[in-house]
Design a protein around this motif. Structure first.
Motif, PDB file in Angstrom:
ATOM      1  N   ILE A 107      11.490 125.614  79.360  1.00 16.73           N
ATOM      2  CA  ILE A 107      10.527 126.476  80.050  1.00 16.73           C
ATOM      3  C   ILE A 107      11.206 127.226  81.185  1.00 16.73           C
ATOM      4  O   ILE A 107      10.998 128.432  81.382  1.00 16.73           O
ATOM      5  CB  ILE A 107       9.339 125.650  80.577  1.00 16.73           C
ATOM      6  N   GLY A 108      12.051 126.516  81.947  1.00 11.38           N
ATOM      7  CA  GLY A 108      12.771 127.156  83.046  1.00 11.38           C
ATOM      8  C   GLY A 108      13.679 128.276  82.569  1.00 11.38           C
ATOM      9  O   GLY A 108      13.754 129.336  83.201  1.00 11.38           O
ATOM     10  N   THR A 109      14.357 128.072  81.443  1.00 13.44           N
ATOM     11  CA  THR A 109      15.239 129.100  80.898  1.00 13.44           C
ATOM     12  C   THR A 109      14.457 130.331  80.475  1.00 13.44           C
ATOM     13  O   THR A 109      14.833 131.474  80.783  1.00 13.44           O
ATOM     14  CB  THR A 109      16.024 128.538  79.692  1.00 13.44           C
ATOM     15  N   VAL A 110      13.350 130.126  79.779  1.00 11.90           N
ATOM     16  CA  VAL A 110      12.539 131.263  79.302  1.00 11.90           C
ATOM     17  C   VAL A 110      11.983 132.058  80.476  1.00 11.90           C
ATOM     18  O   VAL A 110      12.088 133.295  80.521  1.00 11.90           O
ATOM     19  CB  VAL A 110      11.397 130.761  78.403  1.00 11.90           C
ATOM     20  N   LEU A 111      11.390 131.362  81.453  1.00 11.47           N
ATOM     21  CA  LEU A 111      10.795 132.064  82.593  1.00 11.47           C
ATOM     22  C   LEU A 111      11.848 132.798  83.416  1.00 11.47           C
ATOM     23  O   LEU A 111      11.601 133.917  83.892  1.00 11.47           O
ATOM     24  CB  LEU A 111      10.040 131.073  83.481  1.00 11.47           C
ATOM     25  N   SER A 112      13.012 132.190  83.587  1.00 15.29           N
ATOM     26  CA  SER A 112      14.056 132.836  84.385  1.00 15.29           C
ATOM     27  C   SER A 112      14.535 134.124  83.734  1.00 15.29           C
ATOM     28  O   SER A 112      14.717 135.147  84.410  1.00 15.29           O
ATOM     29  CB  SER A 112      15.227 131.880  84.605  1.00 15.29           C
ATOM     30  N   ILE A 113      14.742 134.106  82.427  1.00 14.66           N
ATOM     31  CA  ILE A 113      15.202 135.308  81.727  1.00 14.66           C
ATOM     32  C   ILE A 113      14.132 136.400  81.765  1.00 14.66           C
ATOM     33  O   ILE A 113      14.435 137.585  82.000  1.00 14.66           O
ATOM     34  CB  ILE A 113      15.600 134.973  80.282  1.00 14.66           C
ATOM     35  N   LEU A 114      12.877 136.022  81.546  1.00 14.72           N
ATOM     36  CA  LEU A 114      11.789 137.003  81.624  1.00 14.72           C
ATOM     37  C   LEU A 114      11.715 137.632  83.011  1.00 14.72           C
ATOM     38  O   LEU A 114      11.613 138.858  83.155  1.00 14.72           O
ATOM     39  CB  LEU A 114      10.454 136.326  81.288  1.00 14.72           C
ATOM     40  N   SER A 115      11.774 136.787  84.040  1.00 17.61           N
ATOM     41  CA  SER A 115      11.648 137.275  85.408  1.00 17.61           C
ATOM     42  C   SER A 115      12.798 138.202  85.780  1.00 17.61           C
ATOM     43  O   SER A 115      12.583 139.306  86.304  1.00 17.61           O
ATOM     44  CB  SER A 115      11.595 136.094  86.375  1.00 17.61           C
ATOM     45  N   VAL A 116      14.029 137.780  85.500  1.00 18.92           N
ATOM     46  CA  VAL A 116      15.203 138.579  85.846  1.00 18.92           C
ATOM     47  C   VAL A 116      15.225 139.881  85.051  1.00 18.92           C
ATOM     48  O   VAL A 116      15.637 140.932  85.560  1.00 18.92           O
ATOM     49  CB  VAL A 116      16.488 137.759  85.602  1.00 18.92           C
ATOM     50  N   SER A 117      14.786 139.833  83.816  1.00 25.79           N
ATOM     51  CA  SER A 117      14.764 141.042  82.994  1.00 25.79           C
ATOM     52  C   SER A 117      13.844 142.098  83.589  1.00 25.79           C
ATOM     53  O   SER A 117      14.172 143.301  83.602  1.00 25.79           O
ATOM     54  CB  SER A 117      14.329 140.705  81.557  1.00 25.79           C
ATOM     55  N   PHE A 118      12.707 141.666  84.118  1.00 18.82           N
ATOM     56  CA  PHE A 118      11.764 142.632  84.699  1.00 18.82           C
ATOM     57  C   PHE A 118      12.231 143.159  86.044  1.00 18.82           C
ATOM     58  O   PHE A 118      11.698 144.166  86.533  1.00 18.82           O
ATOM     59  CB  PHE A 118      10.371 142.015  84.806  1.00 18.82           C
ATOM     60  N   LEU A 119      13.228 142.490  86.655  1.00 21.35           N
ATOM     61  CA  LEU A 119      13.810 143.048  87.875  1.00 21.35           C
ATOM     62  C   LEU A 119      14.542 144.359  87.584  1.00 21.35           C
ATOM     63  O   LEU A 119      14.720 145.192  88.480  1.00 21.35           O
ATOM     64  CB  LEU A 119      14.777 142.050  88.509  1.00 21.35           C
ATOM     65  N   ALA A 120      14.975 144.529  86.329  1.00 24.54           N
ATOM     66  CA  ALA A 120      15.692 145.750  85.950  1.00 24.54           C
ATOM     67  C   ALA A 120      14.752 146.901  85.628  1.00 24.54           C
ATOM     68  O   ALA A 120      15.205 148.034  85.434  1.00 24.54           O
ATOM     69  CB  ALA A 120      16.592 145.463  84.747  1.00 24.54           C
ATOM     70  N   VAL A 121      13.459 146.640  85.555  1.00 17.45           N
ATOM     71  CA  VAL A 121      12.484 147.692  85.254  1.00 17.45           C
ATOM     72  C   VAL A 121      12.298 148.579  86.484  1.00 17.45           C
ATOM     73  O   VAL A 121      11.959 148.095  87.564  1.00 17.45           O
ATOM     74  CB  VAL A 121      11.141 147.082  84.816  1.00 17.45           C
ATOM     75  N   GLU A 122      12.521 149.878  86.311  1.00 17.41           N
ATOM     76  CA  GLU A 122      12.394 150.834  87.415  1.00 17.41           C
ATOM     77  C   GLU A 122      11.164 151.714  87.300  1.00 17.41           C
ATOM     78  O   GLU A 122      10.671 152.216  88.307  1.00 17.41           O
ATOM     79  CB  GLU A 122      13.654 151.711  87.488  1.00 17.41           C
ATOM     80  N   TYR A 164       9.777 132.031  89.727  1.00 19.81           N
ATOM     81  CA  TYR A 164      10.134 133.095  88.796  1.00 19.81           C
ATOM     82  C   TYR A 164       8.949 134.003  88.490  1.00 19.81           C
ATOM     83  O   TYR A 164       9.135 135.152  88.083  1.00 19.81           O
ATOM     84  CB  TYR A 164      10.703 132.502  87.508  1.00 19.81           C
ATOM     85  N   LEU A 165       7.748 133.503  88.689  1.00 19.82           N
ATOM     86  CA  LEU A 165       6.579 134.362  88.536  1.00 19.82           C
ATOM     87  C   LEU A 165       6.422 135.301  89.731  1.00 19.82           C
ATOM     88  O   LEU A 165       5.869 136.400  89.607  1.00 19.82           O
ATOM     89  CB  LEU A 165       5.317 133.510  88.371  1.00 19.82           C
TER      90      LEU A 165
END
Length: 394
Positions: free
Chosen positions: A111-126, A387-388
């Motif tokens: 769960i931690g791996t999935v949430l971390s990747i989702l959260s970090v990925s959306f940091l790249a959204v401009e 991460y949320l």
């Protein structure tokens, strides 16, 4: 009509099940052979219906033997057919297999791996247009490859710690005997190969290097070879976890989306820098806290964790203090955001998390392994919650 059992009895002797054959009568059956001895307490329950008359006119002759802790078996003794033990249904076997794999994969890390990747990925959204099928395809590639590597790492750790886990975590499949060592090796080897294969065909160098570095550190952390098994050394073990959870996950997966998916130049933004720093604190806390409930087995097998050398109470409150410091910094960073919505969500969210942690820590009985373990899982929930919140920090 002759009854199924004129006089039968089950005797418990020497932990086993014995039949008094001399008192046993079966219609048109000369003898019954006991195919299996059940060492645990067994109850024999006749399956009688309509005074031993089946709807088809034949005599029923089945006993249902079951144990309170073992799978059920059906003894069939029909006329003209030898009795046999039928194993539990395939549906239940599938459920048990899935449950064993679920525990083997250590779901809180998944769960931690999935949430971390989702959260970090959306940091790249401009901008809004960045939220597209292309983005979600890139996230899916990263999540699947990372989960496979995650299962390799936690599986290898269990293979290396079978004897320790028999003391600390007897519910794990290898420690309980549900999985053999060969099965464990097959799983970790397969998932590591599939992870690298997916990372290679995707063609994203940030993703591939994230997998490769995680593989190296995860192997060095667990495997019992000369100069390796770094988990024996508390500081080195903490650095391994920090490197993977705080640095590799934040930077590598962000760059996977930023450069491979969006095709943009490398750029380290304010939210990314904060996320890396904050998760460094959090990863240290997880690295320290995970050993607190395992102090008994670590002492026996010579694992010199901080909990063993400094004591559970000191390490526990050190972890709580580190998290409170991290939350204080997060509140200050959130308050400086130029966006009012970001300011409100970041400040209020971290105040709630910090307050909840403080009151939760006050209620923990440090003499109870169950309560410490429960609090450790609560720390993981705070990890998920962070991460949320991270994507709202701008």
């Amino acid at each position: 009509m002759e009854s199924l059992l004129s006089s039968s009895s089950l005797l418990s002797a020497a932990g086993g099940l014995c039949w008094r054959k001399q008192n046993l009568k079966l219609h048109s059956l000369s003898e019954i052979r006991v195919l299996r001895c059940v060492s645990s307490k067994v109850v024999a329950k006749p399956k009688f219906r309509n005074s031993l008359v089946r709807p088809d006119g034949q005599e029923p002759s089945s006993l249902l033997l079951y144990s309170r802790h073992k799978p059920r078996f059906l003894v069939n003794a029909t006329t003209g057919q030898p009795e046999a033990f039928e194993p539990k249904s395939s549906q239940k076997s599938l459920r048990d297999s899935l449950d064993a794999f679920y525990r083997f994969s250590r779901p809180h890390t998944v769960i931690g791996t999935v949430l971390s990747i989702l959260s970090v990925s959306f940091l790249a959204v401009e901008k809004i247009s960045d939220i597209s099928p292309l983005l979600f395809t890139g996230i899916l590639e990263a999540v699947v490859a990372a989960l496979m590597m995650n299962i390799y790492i936690v599986g290898l750790n269990q293979l290396s710690d079978v004897e320790i886990d028999k003391v600390n975590k007897p519910y794990l499949p290898l420690a309980s005997g549900e999985y053999s060592v060969k099965t464990g090796i097959a799983i970790v080897a397969s998932f590591s190969i599939m992870s690298f294969w997916l990372g290679w065909i995707v063609g994203s160098w940030p993703l591939f290097w994230a997998l490769f570095v995680s593989f190296i550190l995860g192997t060095a952390y667990s495997i019992d070879l000369p100069f390796l098994r770094w988990k024996r050394f508390a500081l080195v073990a903490a650095m391994c976890i920090l490197s993977v959870r705080a640095i590799i996950v934040q930077i590598a997966f962000y760059l996977h989306i930023q450069t491979h998916v969006f095709g943009r130049p490398v750029m380290f933004t304010r939210p990314l820098i904060f996320a890396t720093a904050f998760m460094s604190f959090f990863s240290v806390v997880i690295a320290l806290f995970k050993d607190i409930p395992d102090i008994e087995g670590d002492k026996i097998f010579g694992i010199r964790s901080f909990s063993v050398t400094l004591g559970q109470k000191k390490v526990f409150w050190t972890c709580v203090s580190l998290l409170q410091m991290a939350y204080a910094v997060a509140i200050l960073v959130g308050a400086t955001s130029p966006f009012i919505w970001s300011k409100v969500i970041s400040v209020v969210g971290h105040v709630i998390l910090a307050t909840t942690l403080w009151f939760r820590a006050q209620t923990v009985d440090l003499s109870s392994k169950n309560e410490i373990t429960s609090c450790y899982m609560f720390i993981w929930k705070l990890f998920y919650a962070e991460y949320l919140l991270l994507p709202f920090l701008k």
